[in-house]
Write an enzyme that holds these catalytic residues in place. Sequence first.
Site, PDB file in Angstrom:
ATOM      1  N   ALA A  66      -3.832 -67.918 -69.896  1.00  0.00           N
ATOM      2  CA  ALA A  66      -2.946 -67.567 -68.664  1.00  0.00           C
ATOM      3  C   ALA A  66      -1.910 -67.247 -69.214  1.00  0.00           C
ATOM      4  CB  ALA A  66      -2.886 -68.441 -67.518  1.00  0.00           C
ATOM      5  N   ASP A  67      -1.198 -67.850 -70.275  1.00  0.00           N
ATOM      6  CA  ASP A  67       0.002 -67.659 -71.091  1.00  0.00           C
ATOM      7  C   ASP A  67       0.037 -66.441 -71.774  1.00  0.00           C
ATOM      8  OD1 ASP A  67       1.274 -70.022 -69.985  1.00  0.00           O
ATOM      9  OD2 ASP A  67       0.780 -71.215 -71.724  1.00  0.00           O
ATOM     10  N   ILE A  68      -1.139 -66.381 -72.368  1.00  0.00           N
ATOM     11  CA  ILE A  68      -1.259 -65.112 -73.270  1.00  0.00           C
ATOM     12  C   ILE A  68      -1.384 -63.800 -72.492  1.00  0.00           C
ATOM     13  CG2 ILE A  68      -2.816 -63.954 -74.746  1.00  0.00           C
ATOM     14  CD1 ILE A  68      -3.791 -66.731 -75.730  1.00  0.00           C
TER      15      ILE A  68
END
Length: 381
Positions: free
Chosen positions: A166-168
Amino acid sequence: MQPLEDIKVLDLSRVLAAPAGSMILADLGAEVTRIEHPEGSDSMRDWGPFINGQSTYYLCANRNKKSITLDLKTEAGAEHFKELVKEADILLENFKTGDMEKMGLNYDEIKKINPRLIHVAVTGFGQTGPLAHEPGFDPVIQAMSGLMDVTGTADGEPTRVGIPIADILTSHYIVMGVLAALRLRDQTNKGQFIDLALLDVQISSLANISSAYLNTGFVSKRLGNQHNNVAPYQVFNCKDGLLMICAGSDSQFAKLCKLLGREEWIYDGRFKTNMLRKENENQLADMINEIIIMKNRDEWIPLLQEYKIPVGRVNTIEEAIEQPQVKARDLVGEIEHEAYGKIKFIKNPLQFSELNIQYKTAPPLLGENDKSVAILKGKTI
């Protein structure tokens, strides 16, 4: 010449999603200045393993940047920050919703100083909605988005993806949003506010899973290494390990049958179409496995490649990075920092015909560039 070399980014963010986004901007030539509290505000610096005292987690998202320290909750720190805003193009931050407003540094105030500024606010849940003020870390987002529910074995528990996906993904949307806003600013001479939420990004990335539900009501479930919609499209056991084989069309399935010496499967009523193969997937997989298990991976791979059937070893991280294809693409780089020595990193995957991405500086120490930045009224902040 770098495409963003005249763009200045003030990066107030911590941990991974937003710093990884600003690193991509830095790779493309932007001047990115990390702004942290004098005592440090990025917990990622404390996450091991370490090399020469530096967190390898922190190192993966902060190359090509400067670092200065400011306490934005003090009058002097806030004033200094506003001076920097005057010359900035992008402000990137991931404070909880409402925190910038409490400091008097929200977009409505900042744009009075610099109407051309593009302010990107990255949060777990966005600026609106019942969860707007709640913190949202990658594992929480993976859980809430339904991603975990479709990841893992059929008889196992919902499973987190092994990287902070999700961060990436959010880091990529940061870059897309910034580039779009810069292009629009070229036409209007106005900046804007970008509200980017990790949950929104992960929901939008459900792709075929969400499309199936929205249009037919079909709810996908965990299938391990099988595909939700296609068969055979999964991991098979060889003598010496696992092999991913993807026969994603009728023609590829026919080629696979010929390679395996089972052309009769092409005309078998259970396997004539993808829908039928999916209905009888487990039986088909068992039949294929009985043949695949008879050879090693390096025996099957050239045969499958000859038939143009997508195939790949299930590699460890070591095997993945050391494989000849990765070396041929020159994906591993090295930068030296005068304080902690050489570090290796995975390069930006963009390969241009008319641009060489430059890796100029290693991730900075906290406040490394304080002395090189003009200090408001001659005072050290």
